[in-house]
Design a protein around this motif. Structure first.
Motif, PDB file in Angstrom:
ATOM      1  N   SER A  69      46.115  32.738  38.750  1.00 41.79           N
ATOM      2  CA  SER A  69      46.220  31.910  37.547  1.00 41.79           C
ATOM      3  C   SER A  69      46.024  30.438  37.881  1.00 41.79           C
ATOM      4  CB  SER A  69      47.585  32.118  36.883  1.00 41.79           C
ATOM      5  OG  SER A  69      47.766  33.468  36.509  1.00 41.79           O
ATOM      6  N   GLU A  70      46.636  29.996  38.982  1.00 39.75           N
ATOM      7  CA  GLU A  70      46.494  28.593  39.377  1.00 39.75           C
ATOM      8  C   GLU A  70      45.052  28.269  39.756  1.00 39.75           C
ATOM      9  OE1 GLU A  70      48.505  25.399  42.518  1.00 39.75           O
ATOM     10  OE2 GLU A  70      49.088  27.519  42.528  1.00 39.75           O
ATOM     11  N   GLU A  71      44.398  29.196  40.480  1.00 43.70           N
ATOM     12  CA  GLU A  71      42.997  28.970  40.855  1.00 43.70           C
ATOM     13  C   GLU A  71      42.100  28.913  39.604  1.00 43.70           C
ATOM     14  OE1 GLU A  71      41.447  28.461  43.810  1.00 43.70           O
ATOM     15  OE2 GLU A  71      43.450  28.214  44.656  1.00 43.70           O
ATOM     16  N   PHE A  72      42.335  29.815  38.668  1.00 45.83           N
ATOM     17  CA  PHE A  72      41.541  29.825  37.439  1.00 45.83           C
ATOM     18  C   PHE A  72      41.736  28.531  36.652  1.00 45.83           C
ATOM     19  CE2 PHE A  72      41.132  30.718  32.897  1.00 45.83           C
ATOM     20  CZ  PHE A  72      39.864  31.285  32.847  1.00 45.83           C
ATOM     21  N   ARG A  73      42.986  28.090  36.542  1.00 47.89           N
ATOM     22  CA  ARG A  73      43.267  26.860  35.801  1.00 47.89           C
ATOM     23  C   ARG A  73      42.624  25.641  36.456  1.00 47.89           C
ATOM     24  NH1 ARG A  73      48.969  24.521  36.673  1.00 47.89           N
ATOM     25  NH2 ARG A  73      47.818  24.001  38.569  1.00 47.89           N
ATOM     26  N   ASN A  74      42.765  25.534  37.788  1.00 48.80           N
ATOM     27  CA  ASN A  74      42.196  24.375  38.482  1.00 48.80           C
ATOM     28  C   ASN A  74      40.677  24.332  38.374  1.00 48.80           C
ATOM     29  OD1 ASN A  74      44.771  23.626  39.248  1.00 48.80           O
ATOM     30  ND2 ASN A  74      44.652  24.629  41.244  1.00 48.80           N
ATOM     31  N   ASP A  75      40.029  25.485  38.546  1.00 48.06           N
ATOM     32  CA  ASP A  75      38.565  25.518  38.460  1.00 48.06           C
ATOM     33  C   ASP A  75      38.093  25.223  37.042  1.00 48.06           C
ATOM     34  OD1 ASP A  75      38.612  26.160  41.106  1.00 48.06           O
ATOM     35  OD2 ASP A  75      38.247  28.308  40.822  1.00 48.06           O
ATOM     36  N   PHE A  76      38.793  25.754  36.054  1.00 50.29           N
ATOM     37  CA  PHE A  76      38.404  25.540  34.652  1.00 50.29           C
ATOM     38  C   PHE A  76      38.538  24.058  34.281  1.00 50.29           C
ATOM     39  CE2 PHE A  76      38.953  25.500  30.087  1.00 50.29           C
ATOM     40  CZ  PHE A  76      38.044  26.454  29.644  1.00 50.29           C
ATOM     41  N   LEU A  77      39.670  23.450  34.642  1.00 50.94           N
ATOM     42  CA  LEU A  77      39.884  22.035  34.312  1.00 50.94           C
ATOM     43  C   LEU A  77      38.945  21.124  35.090  1.00 50.94           C
ATOM     44  CD1 LEU A  77      43.790  21.842  34.068  1.00 50.94           C
ATOM     45  CD2 LEU A  77      42.128  21.863  32.206  1.00 50.94           C
ATOM     46  N   GLU A  78      38.635  21.486  36.322  1.00 52.18           N
ATOM     47  CA  GLU A  78      37.698  20.676  37.104  1.00 52.18           C
ATOM     48  C   GLU A  78      36.308  20.700  36.484  1.00 52.18           C
ATOM     49  OE1 GLU A  78      36.132  18.244  40.007  1.00 52.18           O
ATOM     50  OE2 GLU A  78      38.217  18.691  39.475  1.00 52.18           O
ATOM     51  N   LEU A  79      35.877  21.873  36.015  1.00 50.14           N
ATOM     52  CA  LEU A  79      34.581  21.962  35.328  1.00 50.14           C
ATOM     53  C   LEU A  79      34.603  21.171  34.025  1.00 50.14           C
ATOM     54  CD1 LEU A  79      31.749  23.191  34.931  1.00 50.14           C
ATOM     55  CD2 LEU A  79      32.851  25.154  33.855  1.00 50.14           C
ATOM     56  N   LEU A  80      35.702  21.268  33.269  1.00 50.74           N
ATOM     57  CA  LEU A  80      35.814  20.531  32.016  1.00 50.74           C
ATOM     58  C   LEU A  80      35.793  19.020  32.254  1.00 50.74           C
ATOM     59  CD1 LEU A  80      36.331  20.550  28.938  1.00 50.74           C
ATOM     60  CD2 LEU A  80      38.776  20.668  29.442  1.00 50.74           C
ATOM     61  N   GLU A 125      51.040  22.651  27.482  1.00 52.99           N
ATOM     62  CA  GLU A 125      51.347  21.959  28.730  1.00 52.99           C
ATOM     63  C   GLU A 125      50.899  20.509  28.716  1.00 52.99           C
ATOM     64  OE1 GLU A 125      53.036  23.082  31.374  1.00 52.99           O
ATOM     65  OE2 GLU A 125      53.464  24.922  30.251  1.00 52.99           O
ATOM     66  N   GLY A 126      50.162  20.085  27.682  1.00 52.36           N
ATOM     67  CA  GLY A 126      49.704  18.703  27.604  1.00 52.36           C
ATOM     68  C   GLY A 126      48.527  18.393  28.503  1.00 52.36           C
ATOM     69  N   LEU A 127      47.811  19.425  28.959  1.00 52.10           N
ATOM     70  CA  LEU A 127      46.641  19.186  29.813  1.00 52.10           C
ATOM     71  C   LEU A 127      45.405  18.854  29.001  1.00 52.10           C
ATOM     72  CD1 LEU A 127      47.187  22.123  32.323  1.00 52.10           C
ATOM     73  CD2 LEU A 127      47.723  19.711  32.678  1.00 52.10           C
ATOM     74  N   CYS A 128      45.352  19.332  27.746  1.00 50.76           N
ATOM     75  CA  CYS A 128      44.205  19.096  26.874  1.00 50.76           C
ATOM     76  C   CYS A 128      44.689  18.942  25.441  1.00 50.76           C
ATOM     77  CB  CYS A 128      43.180  20.247  26.937  1.00 50.76           C
ATOM     78  SG  CYS A 128      42.393  20.460  28.541  1.00 50.76           S
ATOM     79  N   LYS A 129      43.884  18.294  24.639  1.00 48.88           N
ATOM     80  CA  LYS A 129      44.091  18.266  23.191  1.00 48.88           C
ATOM     81  C   LYS A 129      43.326  19.434  22.581  1.00 48.88           C
ATOM     82  CE  LYS A 129      44.533  13.236  22.778  1.00 48.88           C
ATOM     83  NZ  LYS A 129      43.952  12.007  22.165  1.00 48.88           N
ATOM     84  N   ILE A 139      38.639  21.950  22.546  1.00 50.22           N
ATOM     85  CA  ILE A 139      39.510  21.346  23.539  1.00 50.22           C
ATOM     86  C   ILE A 139      38.938  19.989  23.953  1.00 50.22           C
ATOM     87  CG2 ILE A 139      40.426  23.517  24.442  1.00 50.22           C
ATOM     88  CD1 ILE A 139      38.433  23.381  26.694  1.00 50.22           C
ATOM     89  N   GLN A 140      39.840  19.101  24.375  1.00 47.41           N
ATOM     90  CA  GLN A 140      39.463  17.767  24.840  1.00 47.41           C
ATOM     91  C   GLN A 140      40.333  17.412  26.030  1.00 47.41           C
ATOM     92  OE1 GLN A 140      39.730  14.764  21.841  1.00 47.41           O
ATOM     93  NE2 GLN A 140      38.922  13.136  23.145  1.00 47.41           N
ATOM     94  N   TYR A 141      39.706  17.149  27.148  1.00 45.53           N
ATOM     95  CA  TYR A 141      40.437  16.910  28.401  1.00 45.53           C
ATOM     96  C   TYR A 141      41.179  15.577  28.349  1.00 45.53           C
ATOM     97  CZ  TYR A 141      41.330  16.311  33.387  1.00 45.53           C
ATOM     98  OH  TYR A 141      41.936  16.111  34.595  1.00 45.53           O
ATOM     99  N   ILE A 142      42.424  15.581  28.833  1.00 38.80           N
ATOM    100  CA  ILE A 142      43.231  14.360  28.924  1.00 38.80           C
ATOM    101  C   ILE A 142      43.226  13.919  30.383  1.00 38.80           C
ATOM    102  CG2 ILE A 142      45.509  13.343  28.560  1.00 38.80           C
ATOM    103  CD1 ILE A 142      46.042  15.469  26.467  1.00 38.80           C
ATOM    104  N   ASP A 143      42.590  12.794  30.634  1.00 36.37           N
ATOM    105  CA  ASP A 143      42.454  12.300  32.015  1.00 36.37           C
ATOM    106  C   ASP A 143      43.697  11.500  32.386  1.00 36.37           C
ATOM    107  OD1 ASP A 143      41.603  11.602  34.458  1.00 36.37           O
ATOM    108  OD2 ASP A 143      39.706  10.689  33.839  1.00 36.37           O
ATOM    109  N   ARG A 144      44.509  12.063  33.268  1.00 38.22           N
ATOM    110  CA  ARG A 144      45.726  11.384  33.726  1.00 38.22           C
ATOM    111  C   ARG A 144      45.618  10.967  35.192  1.00 38.22           C
ATOM    112  NH1 ARG A 144      48.243  15.152  30.140  1.00 38.22           N
ATOM    113  NH2 ARG A 144      49.424  14.062  28.516  1.00 38.22           N
TER     114      ARG A 144
END
Length: 400
Positions: A69-80, A125-129, A139-144
Motif C-alpha cells: 500500500s505504501e509503495e502504491f501510494r508513493n508511486d501514484f503521488l510521485e507520478l501525480l 489524509e489531506g494529500l490531495c484536494k 484530484i489536485q495534488y497539494i505540494d507541501r
C-alpha cells in the motif's frame, strides 16, 4: 535449428508477448511474476518458490499489505506531482498512466479495493484536494515540500516589496508634482505673428532662431539675415521650412476658437490606468458566482433537467456549483461545463462573470446578436455608472 533455440520463431514470439502488459488475473504480486495464460499461472502457483512466499506472507500478512500500500501510494503521488503538478485532473487519467508501467504495484495487493476508495482516502489524509462531479472524481495534488513552500513565500515577499516600492515612488512623484504646482498659475501660450522687419529688403530671408520656454511659450526671433540666393541653397531651404512651420502653427491656433487644455497626467494616474487595463484584460477559466441564474445543458441527468433554469446557491472549489432548479426546486451538484449563462431582456439586472469587471452588477442596456455580445451599465461598486460595451454572452448572466 532446434525448437529451444534463441532465434526460433517460438522463442521470438514469447519474448514479444512478455514485453507488453498482460492480464491482471494472471499476475502474482507476492512473487512479482506475470504469467501469460491460465496454465502458466496454475503452474506458478504449484511451484516451490510461490509456496515459500505464501508461507512468509502467512506469518505477518498485514505487514506485506502495508508495504504494498505504501509503495502504491508513493508511486501514484510521485507520478501525480511530476506529471500534472498542482493541476486539477481526473483520477482515472492518472491511474491509466500509472498502470502503463509494467512493474507497477497492483491495487488488488493494497488495502484499497477500488480507485474511488483510494481517491477518498487521499482526500481524508489531506494529500490531495478531491471533488466528485458527474464525470467522476477529480484530484489536485497539494505540494507541501519545504523547498516549494519556501520558494512561494520568497516570491510573495518579493512581490509585496515591489508593490511597496511602486507605491512609494508614486506617492513621491505626486508630492513633487503638487509641490511644483503650489503658488503657480498656468499661463496660456501666446502666439505672435510672423512679420517682416523691413519691407524693402525683399532679397533677404530672416532665419528664425526659435527658443521655446516652458512657462510663457514665447517665440524669440533673432535678427540674423542671410541673402537668399536660390531655392537649392541648403540654408534657404531650412529657413523656408521653419517659416512654413511657424505659419501653419499660427493658422491652426487661429482656426480653433476654443483651444483645448490638456491636463498632464500624474505618475499615479498612469499607474492606476495601467493596473485597470491589466485587470480588464485578465480572464479566468472559472466563472461561477452565487445567486446567478444558469441553464442546465447536460443530457446525462435526463430530459427532466435538460434546458431547465436554475439558481446557483453555492460554489465549490471554483468549478462546481450546487444549483436549485426553479421549476421543481430540486438541488443538484454540477460542474461548470454542464451549465451556461442566461441573458435576460434589456433593463434587467445582470452580473459580470469574467474579465476586468468580474463580480460587478449592472443593468443590461442592449444585445448585439451579430457579435454575440451585450452592453451594460455598472450599477454597483466604485465604477457605478460606467457603460461597458461588447461583453460576450458567456461573461455575463442574469441575477436571481
Amino acid at each position: 535449428m532446434g525448437k529451444s533455440d534463441f532465434l526460433s520463431p517460438k522463442a521470438i514470439a514469447n519474448r514479444i508477448k512478455s514485453k507488453g502488459l498482460q492480464k491482471l488475473r494472471w499476475y502474482c504480486q507476492m512473487c512479482q511474476k506475470q504469467c501469460r495464460d491460465e496454465n502458466g499461472f496454475k503452474c506458478h502457483c504449484m511451484s516451490e518458490s510461490h509456496q515459500r512466499q505464501l508461507l512468509l506472507a502467512s506469518e505477518n500478512p498485514q505487514q506485506f499489505m502495508d508495504y504494498f500500500s505504501e509503495e502504491f501510494r508513493n508511486d501514484f503521488l510521485e507520478l501525480l506531482r511530476r506529471r500534472f503538478g498542482t493541476k486539477r485532473v481526473h483520477n482515472n487519467i492518472v491511474y491509466n498512466e500509472y498502470i502503463s508501467h509494467r512493474e507497477h504495484i497492483h491495487m488488488n495487493a493494497t488495502q484499497w479495493e477500488t480507485l474511488t476508495d483510494f481517491t477518498k482516502w487521499l482526500g481524508r489524509e489531506g494529500l490531495c484536494k478531491v471533488d466528485e462531479t458527474p464525470k467522476g472524481w477529480y484530484i489536485q495534488y497539494i505540494d507541501r515540500d519545504p523547498e516549494t513552500i519556501r520558494r512561494q513565500q520568497e516570491q510573495e515577499r518579493k512581490k509585496k516589496q515591489d508593490l511597496d516600492d511602486e507605491e512609494k515612488t508614486a506617492k513621491f512623484i505626486e508630492q513633487q508634482v503638487r509641490r511644483g504646482l503650489e503658488g503657480k498659475e498656468l499661463e496660456m501660450p501666446v502666439y505672435t505673428e510672423l512679420n517682416r522687419e523691413n519691407e524693402e529688403e525683399k532679397g533677404c530671408l530672416p532665419v528664425l532662431n526659435m527658443m521655446v520656454k516652458r512657462k510663457d511659450y514665447k517665440i524669440i526671433r533673432s535678427a540674423v539675415k542671410t541673402p537668399y540666393y536660390s531655392s537649392s541653397s541648403v540654408l534657404g531651404q531650412n529657413a523656408l521650412k521653419m517659416v512654413e512651420g511657424a505659419v501653419k502653427r499660427k493658422e491652426s491656433a487661429h482656426s480653433s476658437s476654443q483651444p483645448k487644455e490638456k491636463k498632464k497626467k500624474s505618475a499615479l494616474d498612469e499607474i492606476m490606468e495601467l493596473e485597470e487595463e491589466k485587470k480588464r484584460t485578465a480572464r479566468r477559466d472559472y466563472w461561477l458566482q452565487p445567486e446567478i441564474i444558469v441553464k442546465i445543458v447536460t443530457k446525462k441527468l435526463g430530459e427532466k433537467y435538460h434546458k431547465k433554469k436554475a439558481v446557483v446557491k453555492e460554489v465549490i472549489d471554483k468549478y462546481t456549483a450546487v444549483v436549485k432548479v426553479i421549476d421543481s426546486g430540486d438541488k443538484l451538484k454540477l460542474d461548470q461545463t454542464h451549465l451556461e449563462t442566461v441573458i435576460p431582456a434589456p433593463g434587467k439586472k445582470v452580473m459580470v462573470l469574467n474579465g476586468g469587471y468580474r463580480g460587478n452588477e449592472g443593468i443590461l442596456e442592449s444585445i448585439n446578436e451579430k457579435r454575440f455580445s451585450v452592453t451594460i451599465t455598472i450599477d454597483s461598486g466604485p465604477l457605478k455608472g460606467r457603460r461597458v460595451e461588447d461583453i460576450q454572452y458567456e461573461d455575463v448572466s442574469k441575477l436571481a
